[in-house]
Enzyme design. Sequence first.
Site, PDB file in Angstrom:
ATOM      1  N   SER A   1      -5.880  53.154  47.569  1.00  0.00           N
ATOM      2  CA  SER A   1      -5.948  54.588  47.291  1.00  0.00           C
ATOM      3  C   SER A   1      -6.879  55.243  48.313  1.00  0.00           C
ATOM      4  O   SER A   1      -7.439  54.570  49.175  1.00  0.00           O
ATOM      5  CB  SER A   1      -6.454  54.835  45.878  1.00  0.00           C
ATOM      6  OG  SER A   1      -7.822  54.491  45.810  1.00  0.00           O
ATOM      7  N   LYS A   2      -7.030  56.540  48.141  1.00  0.00           N
ATOM      8  CA  LYS A   2      -7.816  57.323  49.100  1.00  0.00           C
ATOM      9  C   LYS A   2      -9.213  56.757  49.329  1.00  0.00           C
ATOM     10  O   LYS A   2      -9.741  56.840  50.421  1.00  0.00           O
ATOM     11  CB  LYS A   2      -7.965  58.752  48.563  1.00  0.00           C
ATOM     12  CG  LYS A   2      -6.943  59.692  49.124  1.00  0.00           C
ATOM     13  CD  LYS A   2      -7.344  61.109  48.796  1.00  0.00           C
ATOM     14  CE  LYS A   2      -6.116  61.976  48.821  1.00  0.00           C
ATOM     15  NZ  LYS A   2      -6.166  63.078  47.898  1.00  0.00           N
ATOM     16  N   ARG A   3      -9.778  56.205  48.268  1.00  0.00           N
ATOM     17  CA  ARG A   3     -11.168  55.784  48.471  1.00  0.00           C
ATOM     18  C   ARG A   3     -11.294  54.569  49.387  1.00  0.00           C
ATOM     19  O   ARG A   3     -12.385  54.214  49.808  1.00  0.00           O
ATOM     20  CB  ARG A   3     -11.884  55.590  47.137  1.00  0.00           C
ATOM     21  CG  ARG A   3     -11.451  54.489  46.341  1.00  0.00           C
ATOM     22  CD  ARG A   3     -11.898  54.607  44.900  1.00  0.00           C
ATOM     23  NE  ARG A   3     -11.054  53.727  44.156  1.00  0.00           N
ATOM     24  CZ  ARG A   3     -11.207  52.417  44.136  1.00  0.00           C
ATOM     25  NH1 ARG A   3     -12.215  51.873  44.786  1.00  0.00           N
ATOM     26  NH2 ARG A   3     -10.373  51.659  43.476  1.00  0.00           N
TER      27      ARG A   3
END
Length: 465
Positions: free
Chosen positions: A237-239
Amino acid sequence: MTIKTRFAPSPTGYLHVGGARTALFSWLYARKHGGKFVLRIEDTDLERSTQDSVNAILEGMTWLGLEYDEGPFYQTHRFERYNEVIGLLLDKGLAYRCSCSKERLTGLREQQMANKEKPRYDGHCRDRDINPDEPHVIRFRNPLDGDVEIGDLIRGRVVVANSELDDLVIRRTDGSPTYNLTVVVDDHDMGITHVIRGDDHLNNTPRQINMLNALDWDVPHYAHVPMILGDDGARLSKRHGAVSVMQYLKDGFLPEALLNYLVRLGWSHGDQELFSLDEMIRLFDLDAVNRAPSTFNTEKLRWLNQQYLKSADPDRVAHLLSSHLGDLGIDPTEGPELTAVIEAQRERATTLIELAEISAFYYREFDRFDEKAAKKAFKAGAAEALQVVSEKLAALAIWDRETIHAVIETTVKELGVGFGKVAMPLRTAVTGGAPSPDLDLTVFLVGKEATLRRIGRAIAHIGGN
Ligand code: GLU
């Protein structure tokens, strides 16, 4: 039979790494078999779908070179057709109207959960005759008995009992068709032979197969691709950093490096790491796709990018690098030939951004000497060595690698010191401490005027001025 695959993104965000890999696998499979690759935009969720996202997906696919043979088809343009099929299912008694209220469904759900049962619709309206003027949804009449079998090309045989499935809503109260219905109609109408998609859709597949069978339509082959994890084991994911494909363009990656990285994300061919596009097409196959999730590894992507940077056509790299140099305020036409700089520097960079950074000193004065490099290079005797070499370089009528090399050699001889005593201060003087190739090449590319000026600067620096 012509093989036909499709990529069917929902335009609710950018093209992310997982989507791009699914698209790549579908594209490769079509190309490998001389088939067709279809792009379908699944934009029926009107609240979440945006034109910006469609554009981002198209842009990402274009950058990666995943050209499609048909489409893009937009599901929002096909509502008439979906309603036609829903009508057909209703007429044949394969679907029915359901007017169960929200309250009833919530109550049912709560009761089932309390009994530790799987929440599912209980078929309350199956045999009721609902007035079409009443608000209602339409449900598919799922078979009550038997099993659905999926011969998944990656996972093998998957069997789901119909008793596990319930009567799925295929049209909402507002008249809009739902995901499973639109996919079934589209995969059929578009002649899709192989559905290659993320395994988050595996639970939809038996429902889709039941609908295809009810309609007497051919069931395509399915291949569910395992998900991608970040290095901490959680779903990517984005993180975990850049997940939008276009971010990699901005970060200085070459599309062929990202493609090579993506193809290896879950697929392997022996221990080969580098694949040209032709090789990918020739060697890719679904049965060699790993059943287990794969882990995204940025370091490996950087390594691959470096391999491609090293072998890419210098003119093309020059073209791509120019904008990154521009970001640093550098105009590469004012200085040495950019392709020559690229050939000299590229094995030291993993991205175009790094390449721009470590090439900046050829085009402009560096701000300051790298402290570590200066400490190492500017020791006792360095100023004298620089003075001598500077005078000799200043006297040169010809500026090429050989003469520069000869000057360094004679300076070393004259001073009776080791090569490093001259080379290290000279290298640091002209580069400021940036990574650089052979010294004569570095000095040659920096140019006579800048070299002499920088030697002067270094001598002043050593002298404490
Ligand atoms: N639109 C779905 C998604 O973006 C894919 C549907 C499919 O491949 O069947 O997840």
